[in-house]
Design a protein around this motif. Structure first.
Motif, PDB file in Angstrom:
ATOM      1  N   GLY A   7       1.513  -4.435 -33.758  1.00 59.95           N
ATOM      2  CA  GLY A   7       1.455  -5.538 -32.784  1.00 59.95           C
ATOM      3  C   GLY A   7       2.664  -5.639 -31.719  1.00 59.95           C
ATOM      4  N   PHE A   8       2.345  -6.631 -30.844  1.00 58.74           N
ATOM      5  CA  PHE A   8       3.534  -6.611 -29.835  1.00 58.74           C
ATOM      6  C   PHE A   8       4.687  -7.180 -30.437  1.00 58.74           C
ATOM      7  N   SER A  10       8.002  -9.237 -30.436  1.00 60.94           N
ATOM      8  CA  SER A  10       8.384 -10.427 -29.657  1.00 60.94           C
ATOM      9  C   SER A  10       9.422 -11.350 -30.670  1.00 60.94           C
ATOM     10  N   LYS A  13       8.024 -12.904 -34.076  1.00 60.82           N
ATOM     11  CA  LYS A  13       7.431 -11.891 -35.186  1.00 60.82           C
ATOM     12  C   LYS A  13       8.412 -11.608 -36.263  1.00 60.82           C
ATOM     13  N   GLY A  34       3.921  -0.963 -32.069  1.00 63.12           N
ATOM     14  CA  GLY A  34       3.573  -1.542 -30.801  1.00 63.12           C
ATOM     15  C   GLY A  34       4.992  -1.656 -30.098  1.00 63.12           C
ATOM     16  N   GLY A  35       4.761  -2.169 -28.718  1.00 70.48           N
ATOM     17  CA  GLY A  35       5.860  -2.512 -28.059  1.00 70.48           C
ATOM     18  C   GLY A  35       6.042  -3.847 -27.422  1.00 70.48           C
ATOM     19  N   VAL A  36       6.737  -4.049 -26.648  1.00 71.09           N
ATOM     20  CA  VAL A  36       6.761  -5.715 -25.782  1.00 71.09           C
ATOM     21  C   VAL A  36       5.776  -5.351 -25.037  1.00 71.09           C
ATOM     22  N   HIS A  37       5.047  -7.003 -25.201  1.00 71.41           N
ATOM     23  CA  HIS A  37       3.785  -7.315 -24.213  1.00 71.41           C
ATOM     24  C   HIS A  37       4.203  -7.189 -22.674  1.00 71.41           C
ATOM     25  N   ALA A  40       5.990  -9.899 -21.427  1.00 75.08           N
ATOM     26  CA  ALA A  40       6.896 -10.516 -22.301  1.00 75.08           C
ATOM     27  C   ALA A  40       8.091 -11.371 -21.554  1.00 75.08           C
ATOM     28  N   ASP A  44      12.202 -12.139 -25.064  1.00 71.55           N
ATOM     29  CA  ASP A  44      11.566 -11.605 -26.037  1.00 71.55           C
ATOM     30  C   ASP A  44      12.270 -10.113 -25.941  1.00 71.55           C
ATOM     31  N   LYS A  45      12.566  -9.586 -25.000  1.00 80.01           N
ATOM     32  CA  LYS A  45      13.051  -8.250 -24.475  1.00 80.01           C
ATOM     33  C   LYS A  45      14.363  -8.211 -25.302  1.00 80.01           C
ATOM     34  N   PHE A  70       2.518   0.260 -25.916  1.00 74.85           N
ATOM     35  CA  PHE A  70       1.330  -0.176 -26.291  1.00 74.85           C
ATOM     36  C   PHE A  70       0.677   1.422 -26.984  1.00 74.85           C
TER      37      PHE A  70
END
Length: 186
Positions: A7-8, A10, A13, A34-37, A40, A44-45, A70
């Motif tokens: 999942g994303f 962040s 999580k 997964g990566g950063v949305h 975001a 989050d980053k 993604f």
């Protein structure tokens, strides 16, 4: 052993807690699939960068893999099928109630699951569909991982019940239930 959190990535999580928990378990690797949305926040980053630095500072740089973007369905399926355990360590940090699409997605992955006690994951029963942990409690996360890794009967039990739960709430099953209801009403 491979533990994967899909999942994303962040702030909410529980990534750092999972890193620290896995650092205590020899011969165990961690994948963030997964990566950063794309939308975001800066918070989050920055959190993800801090987690990466934290992993390096405790000597985990060769045992933690951040996919960093993604993933297609095929890529996500590949990471999950290569895993021994899937984990969702969600933390209630945003002040809003929602559901976790990834939680529903991983139920059919044929892997034992660890989920946090976050309200978004409250429909899943501890010891039946998954093992539940307090997301901020590194020791609980570590103990849940070890409990699953050391118990094939528990692994099979969690996988079977997660799959059954997923089948009950599948799109096809829900559509069939709606058709059944409509036929009764008409």
């Amino acid at each position: 052993n491979i533990i994967t959190q899909p999942g994303f990535a962040s702030w909410g999580k529980g990534i750092s807690e999972v890193i620290y928990a896995v650092s205590r378990i020899p011969d165990t690797y961690l994948v963030f699939a997964g990566g950063v949305h794309p939308n975001a926040t800066k918070q989050d980053k920055n959190y993800l960068l801090q987690c990466m630095k934290g992993a390096k500072s405790i000597g985990m740089e060769n045992r933690v893999h951040f996919c960093g973007g993604f993933l297609s369905e095929e890529e996500l399926n590949l990471w999950m099928s290569a895993s021994d355990i899937l984990i969702l360590n969600h933390q209630f940090v945003y002040g809003s109630y929602s559901a976790s699409a990834m939680a529903k997605r991983i139920l059919c992955a044929e892997r034992p699951i660890i989920m946090s006690t976050d309200v978004r994951l409250s429909e899943y029963v501890d010891g039946k569909h998954c093992l539940k942990v307090v997301p901020e409690d590194v020791k609980q996360v570590e103990m849940a991982i070890n409990r699953i890794l050391g118990n094939e009967e528990l692994q099979n039990h969690l996988v079977k019940n997660a799959r059954e739960y997923a089948e009950i709430y599948s799109w096809k099953h829900m559509a069939d239930k709606h058709i059944e209801l409509y036929n009764k009403v008409l």
